[in-house]
Each structure stands twice: as structure tokens, then as C-alpha cells.
Design an enzyme around this catalytic site. Structure first.
Site, PDB file in Angstrom:
ATOM      1  N   GLU A   1      13.570 -33.728   2.727  1.00 27.62           N
ATOM      2  CA  GLU A   1      14.029 -34.545   1.608  1.00 27.62           C
ATOM      3  C   GLU A   1      14.596 -35.892   2.049  1.00 27.62           C
ATOM      4  OE1 GLU A   1      15.804 -33.042  -1.844  1.00 27.62           O
ATOM      5  OE2 GLU A   1      15.361 -30.947  -1.395  1.00 27.62           O
TER       6      GLU A   1
ATOM      7  N   ALA B   1      21.540 -51.373  -4.243  1.00 26.36           N
ATOM      8  CA  ALA B   1      21.914 -52.331  -3.198  1.00 26.36           C
ATOM      9  C   ALA B   1      22.990 -51.788  -2.271  1.00 26.36           C
ATOM     10  CB  ALA B   1      22.376 -53.639  -3.834  1.00 26.36           C
TER      11      ALA B   1
ATOM     12  N   CYS C   1      -0.271   0.197   7.572  1.00 31.98           N
ATOM     13  CA  CYS C   1      -0.830   0.570   6.265  1.00 31.98           C
ATOM     14  C   CYS C   1      -2.199   1.236   6.413  1.00 31.98           C
ATOM     15  CB  CYS C   1      -0.933  -0.666   5.376  1.00 31.98           C
ATOM     16  SG  CYS C   1       0.672  -1.341   4.922  1.00 31.98           S
TER      17      CYS C   1
ATOM     18  N   GLU D   1       0.826  -1.209   0.000  1.00 34.71           N
ATOM     19  CA  GLU D   1       0.000   0.000   0.000  1.00 34.71           C
ATOM     20  C   GLU D   1       0.861   1.260   0.000  1.00 34.71           C
ATOM     21  OE1 GLU D   1      -2.230  -2.960   2.749  1.00 34.71           O
ATOM     22  OE2 GLU D   1      -0.204  -2.665   1.956  1.00 34.71           O
TER      23      GLU D   1
ATOM     24  N   ASP E   1      24.615 -39.800   1.869  1.00 36.40           N
ATOM     25  CA  ASP E   1      24.459 -39.164   0.558  1.00 36.40           C
ATOM     26  C   ASP E   1      25.341 -37.927   0.399  1.00 36.40           C
ATOM     27  OD1 ASP E   1      22.625 -41.104   0.061  1.00 36.40           O
ATOM     28  OD2 ASP E   1      20.871 -39.794   0.056  1.00 36.40           O
TER      29      ASP E   1
ATOM     30  N   ALA F   1      17.449 -46.148  -3.319  1.00 35.60           N
ATOM     31  CA  ALA F   1      18.871 -46.312  -3.617  1.00 35.60           C
ATOM     32  C   ALA F   1      19.097 -47.745  -4.065  1.00 35.60           C
ATOM     33  CB  ALA F   1      19.726 -45.982  -2.390  1.00 35.60           C
TER      34      ALA F   1
ATOM     35  N   ALA G   1       8.696 -40.311  10.418  1.00 35.84           N
ATOM     36  CA  ALA G   1       8.469 -39.686  11.720  1.00 35.84           C
ATOM     37  C   ALA G   1       7.505 -38.517  11.614  1.00 35.84           C
ATOM     38  CB  ALA G   1       9.799 -39.232  12.322  1.00 35.84           C
TER      39      ALA G   1
END
Length: 330
Positions: free
Chosen positions: A263, A158, A79, A47, A194, A156, A271
Site C-alpha cells: 500500500e 502540499a 486424502c 475429502e 501517515d 497527498a 521498487a
């Protein structure tokens, strides 16, 4: 109002921890005399910017704004008072402000003799600020879970280590999504095995301008040279030595995190699902059959239905977007 909505999303992909807001000023003759949008915390609200762009033509105008004008004094002024001082005759807003601090501005405008209409395209306005709205209503960040699995449910091979499942287009999609959230979270095992950077990157590999906070949860000690910590010159990375999803979200809320993208790994995802603290699911299915390897999730105590919002093909991969259902599973 559609013009104001377009303005709201014309700047950065996020204004966190503030909402994205757009404002259009319409003169007595129906002409647009001012436009403005909020560019981020600490900067003038939509605004204020619209009034400034009107260059003295705001008196007698109608303010069309995507969020009920705020009434509180924060890093910028209220505002509502700015609209009153500018001589605005009418205010039309989309979404009512659900926050305790800033909500209720419409009544102040009415008390000042300004005509007020609310609820115009409210659903569209709420959609562009879904995480912010969620935090105001629930008191915790909006939680999105994302994973990718093979056709036979593996995340993933083995060996259990990093396995590229999705193609370049899907990875670019995820990179863009990371840039739109406040934090990306993984468990300590995923961080170790990873060794992800968790940065937001374009398909070319270039870093995107908006980067999330990288978060690792778990109590174990982690090497300082992990990529998630070593690449900490963007927005930074932290470890939360905690397993309880409720306490993790409380910690993130204190950091003004509005939306967190989880991720992995399978234990962390399960969980949060078990705690009923997942608001959105992004599930990629890649056209591979790995035959063996870790599965996408740890076991749940009971079946969980998912309301599917969309199924998209991104490159050669399939993305299923949805949310845990509130209806019981039979």
C-alpha cells in the site's frame, strides 16, 4: 463440480497457507451422499469431511473435488488413502496439484484401481486459490499493489501528510480486501508520515475477523508507538530491515505468506515494479484536483504497459484493476 466450488469458498475467506478445497460425494444412483470443505491449516481436508458426512454411504461413490487429492502426510493424513479406504469408485477433480509435496495423487488413485478424471472446471478452481497456486509455481508470494491518487496524480496534498482521497465505499472495499490477504506492507516513510494502522475494517469501522500481518520495510529505526506496532494485538506487525524486493519476498515466503498487499509509498511501489515482482495492480482514482503534492510513484527506468482486467466505480471513486503486461511497450 460447481457444488464443490461453492463449498470451497463457503467458509473463511482464506485458508492460508493451505488452499481452499471443496468435495462432493455422489452415490451410484446420482444422489449426493456427502459434502465437505477444508476449513484451514491443521483441520481435516475436504475429502475427509465429505467422507465423514456420508456416514457410511461413501462406498461405491464418486468423489468430485476441486483440487487433486493430496498424497502426503502432513498435519492430516493423505486424502488419497482416505478415498481408497472409503471404497470410492471414481474421483473427478478440477485443478491438478502443482506442489512438489502433495502433487501426484491422481496416479496413486489409478494404481489402486480407482477411475480418475482431471481438469473439470480447472480454471475456476485455480481462480479461488490464485495466491496459493502462484506460490507453488513461482516459490514467492503473490504481490498486489494498491494506491489511490487524485485526478492529477497526487497521493497527498502540499503538506505531504495523510490525505483522505477516496470515499467511504472505497475505503470499505479496501478493508475487505485487506482481510483476504496474508500481509499488508508499507515502507518506513509511509509508516512515519501517515502512521496507518493497516488493519482490516468494515465500513462501520469495526475490525473484521480476518486480519493481515502488518509489515513495514526499511532500515531506519521506528518509534514503537506507531499505530502499526501499537495496534499489534490482532495478527501482529513486523519490521523487515531490508530494501531489496527479492529478499523481502523471501522473508515473507519463509513466514508462509501467500499474498501480500503493498500500500505504499511511491518508492516501495516503484521498487517492486522495477523488479518485475508485481502480479496485480489496484489503482484508485478519486475525483479531486490537488494541484500540488507528492505523486503516486517514483520514476521508472522505462514505460510499463498494464493489462486492464476491469474498471469499476465504487461510490464516487474509480478502481482500475490490472496487471503489468508481459508485452513490450512501444
Amino acid at each position: 463440480m460447481r457444488e464443490a466450488l461453492a463449498l470451497a469458498v463457503s467458509g473463511t475467506s482464506r485458508c492460508s497457507p493451505n488452499p481452499r478445497v471443496g468435495c462432493v460425494l455422489v452415490g451410484p444412483g446420482g444422489e449426493i451422499v456427502g459434502r465437505g470443505y477444508h476449513q484451514g491449516a491443521g483441520s481435516p481436508h475436504a475429502e475427509i469431511n465429505a467422507i465423514a458426512s456420508a456416514k457410511g454411504s461413501a462406498r461405491g461413490a464418486t468423489a468430485v473435488v476441486t483440487l487433486e487429492p493430496c498424497k502426503h502426510l502432513g498435519r492430516t493424513g493423505p486424502c488419497t488413502q482416505a478415498l481408497i479406504d472409503a471404497g470410492i469408485d471414481r474421483v473427478i477433480y478440477a485443478q491438478a496439484d502443482p506442489s512438489e509435496v502433495a502433487g501426484g495423487g491422481a496416479q496413486l488413485l489409478l494404481d489402486a484401481g480407482i477411475a480418475v478424471t482431471g481438469g473439470v472446471l480447472a480454471h475456476e478452481a485455480a481462480a479461488i486459490n490464485r495466491a496459493w497456486t502462484h506460490v507453488q509455481v513461482t516459490g514467492r508470494p503473490f504481490v498486489t499493489v494498491k494506491t489511490a491518487m487524485s485526478l492529477d496524480g497526487r497521493v497527498a496534498d502540499a503538506g505531504g501528510g495523510p490525505t483522505t482521497l477516496t470515499g467511504a465505499k472505497a475505503r470499505a472495499w479496501v478493508g475487505q480486501f485487506r482481510s483476504e490477504v496474508d500481509a499488508v506492507l508499507v515502507g518506513s516513510n509511509t509508516a512515519l508520515v501517515d502512521n496507518p494502522a493497516l488493519t482490516a475494517r468494515a465500513g462501520s469501522g469495526a475490525l473484521l475477523p480476518d486480519q493481515p500481518l502488518r509489515v513495514v520495510v526499511g532500515e531506519r529505526d521506528l518509534p514503537a508507538n506507531l499505530r502499526v506496532f501499537a495496534d499489534s494485538g490482532y495478527r501482529g506487525a513486523i519490521q523487515i530491515r531490508e530494501h531489496d524486493p527479492v529478499r523481502i519476498l523471501e522473508f515473507l515466503h519463509d513466514l508462509q505468506i501467500q499474498q501480500v498487499l503493498i500500500e505504499g509509498g511511491p518508492t516501495v511501489i516503484s521498487a517492486f515494479l522495477r523488479a518485475h515482482l508485481v502480479d496485480e495492480i489496484l489503482w484508485f482514482v478519486a475525483p479531486h484536483l490537488l494541484g500540488t503534492g507528492p505523486v503516486a510513484m517514483s520514476p521508472l527506468p522505462e514505460a510499463l504497459a498494464v493489462d486492464v482486467a476491469a474498471v469499476e466505480v465504487i461510490g464516487h471513486d474509480v478502481l482500475i484493476r490490472g496487471a503489468p503486461s508481459s508485452a513490450p511497450t512501444t
